[in-house]
Scaffold this motif. Structure first.
Motif, PDB file in Angstrom:
ATOM      1  N   CYS A  88       0.894  -1.404  -0.023  1.00 19.96           N
ATOM      2  CA  CYS A  88       0.110  -0.146  -0.021  1.00 19.96           C
ATOM      3  C   CYS A  88       0.941   1.217   0.167  1.00 19.96           C
ATOM      4  O   CYS A  88       0.266   2.206  -0.157  1.00 19.96           O
ATOM      5  N   CYS A  91       1.461   2.122   5.110  1.00 17.05           N
ATOM      6  CA  CYS A  91       1.362   1.388   6.468  1.00 17.05           C
ATOM      7  C   CYS A  91       2.580   1.630   7.003  1.00 17.05           C
ATOM      8  O   CYS A  91       3.743   2.019   6.524  1.00 17.05           O
ATOM      9  N   CYS A  94       5.272  -0.478   5.217  1.00 15.26           N
ATOM     10  CA  CYS A  94       5.799   0.198   4.041  1.00 15.26           C
ATOM     11  C   CYS A  94       6.765   1.267   4.140  1.00 15.26           C
ATOM     12  O   CYS A  94       7.635   1.513   3.576  1.00 15.26           O
ATOM     13  N   CYS A 102       3.845  -5.527   3.986  1.00 18.82           N
ATOM     14  CA  CYS A 102       2.595  -4.574   4.123  1.00 18.82           C
ATOM     15  C   CYS A 102       1.583  -5.160   4.976  1.00 18.82           C
ATOM     16  O   CYS A 102       1.023  -6.074   4.800  1.00 18.82           O
TER      17      CYS A 102
HETATM   18 ZN   LIG Z   1       1.586  -1.172   3.394  1.00 16.61          ZN
END
Ligand SMILES: [Zn+2]
Ligand SMILES: [Zn+2]
Length: 331
Positions: A88, A91, A94, A102
């Motif tokens: 994504c 988050c 990430c 993720c």
């Molecule tokens: Zn993520």
């Protein structure tokens, strides 16, 4: 479009569906070659993370047919491969350079429609140009990316002595990458004679048919490429004191592994696993294009989409000297 769909564990069927359209930021790809992976089989058998129903296939290459609004890196006609893990980018993991973990992880062919279909959509950031690389080699970008991540984690070093347990397609990729990292010696353990021959052709110094013939306490790095629990349990025996064990093969979910805690302690082992890849696709494309990793000889079967189940059966039962099975959805 024609596709293969896993409705629920152990239920797979061909389907004919309307073609998807690429949304903003997405690329529509006509799939030319799609590898059957152990993960597809785990999903089919209900042993992995899949969402059902799902179109399997996460190791594929093809031609861009159409791009959605805002796509800048690709145009119709480009030859591409896909990195199936979709992070994504927002988050905690990430933002911490751990995209493979993720918290909103999705994967093409696992939770999203995959490459066992005539066409598939992928976000632009997951698509990589392959130039003139043959499509069947492009289908190895994903497994090679995973192997590169694993070998980087295991930190195979110049002049290391390495043992690889299993010479399926992944073991043979690991073998080639370990050689590129500068290993001085690689022994491959594999029961099937056709595979041991191939391991020698791919750079193994020695092949053994039985784990019992492998020397204990000898290897700087021991890599399991079987995902078979009884083999994984023994991997620690062959590492030298202070050595590294990389458990690379995917075991069935829920299966327990038993290790002697004192042995692990006394040997001062580093025991690692490796989950998918961490943006290793450029590296994988470069190594395939340069010819430093040769995947053509790993391919044993090229089948049309309708024969997906046949491909699975070949792999599960080890028939017909099976190595990598590629599905060619346009045939
Ligand atoms: Zn993520
Ligand atoms: Zn795979």
């Amino acid at each position: 479009m024609k596709a293969i769909i896993i409705e629920r564990p152990n239920h797979v069927a061909p389907v004919d569906r309307p073609e998807p359209q690429p949304d903003a930021g997405e690329v529509l790809i006509r799939v030319q070659a799609s590898g059957v992976c152990g993960t597809d089989i785990h999903i089919l058998r209900g042993e992995y993370l899949g969402d059902y129903p799902v179109i399997p296939g996460h190791e594929f290459s093809g031609v861009v047919e159409q791009v959605g609004a805002g796509v800048t890196r690709f145009a119709a006609g480009d030859r591409v491969a896909v990195e199936p893990n979709i992070a994504c980018d927002a988050c905690y993991n990430c933002l911490h350079n751990r995209h493979n973990f993720c918290l909103n992880w999705e994967a093409i062919g696992v939770t999203l429609p995959g490459g066992m279909a005539e066409v598939v959509v992928a976000p632009e950031k997951a698509v990589f140009g392959i130039g003139e690389l043959p499509f069947e080699c492009g289908a190895f970008v994903e497994p090679l990316s995973c192997v590169l991540h694993g070998v980087e984690r295991a930190d195979v070093r110049l002049a290391d002595r390495v043992a690889i347990l299993g010479a399926g397609p992944i073991g043979l990729l690991l073998l080639q990458v370990v050689r590129l990292r500068g290993a001085a010696h690689v022994t491959v353990v594999e029961r099937q004679p056709a595979r041991t021959e191939l391991a020698e052709a791919c750079g193994a110094d020695r092949t053994l048919a039985h784990l019992d013939d492998l020397e204990a306490d000898r290897y700087d790095v021991v890599i399991d490429a079987t995902g078979a629990i009884p083999v994984m349990e023994r991997a620690v025996d062959f590492a030298r004191r202070g050595g590294t064990v990389l458990l690379f093969g995917v075991p069935p979910a829920g299966a327990k592994m038993e290790l002697e805690g004192f042995k692990v302690f006394e040997k001062g082992l580093t025991i690692l696993s490796s989950f998918t890849s961490l943006r290793n696709s450029y590296q994988a494309v470069a190594l395939l294009q340069s010819g430093q990793v040769d995947v053509r000889r790993l391919i044993s079967h090229r089948l049309p989409l309708a024969d997906f189940e046949r491909g699975v059966e070949l792999i599960e039962r080890g028939l017909d000297n099976v190595k990598k099975v590629l599905i060619l959805p346009q045939e």
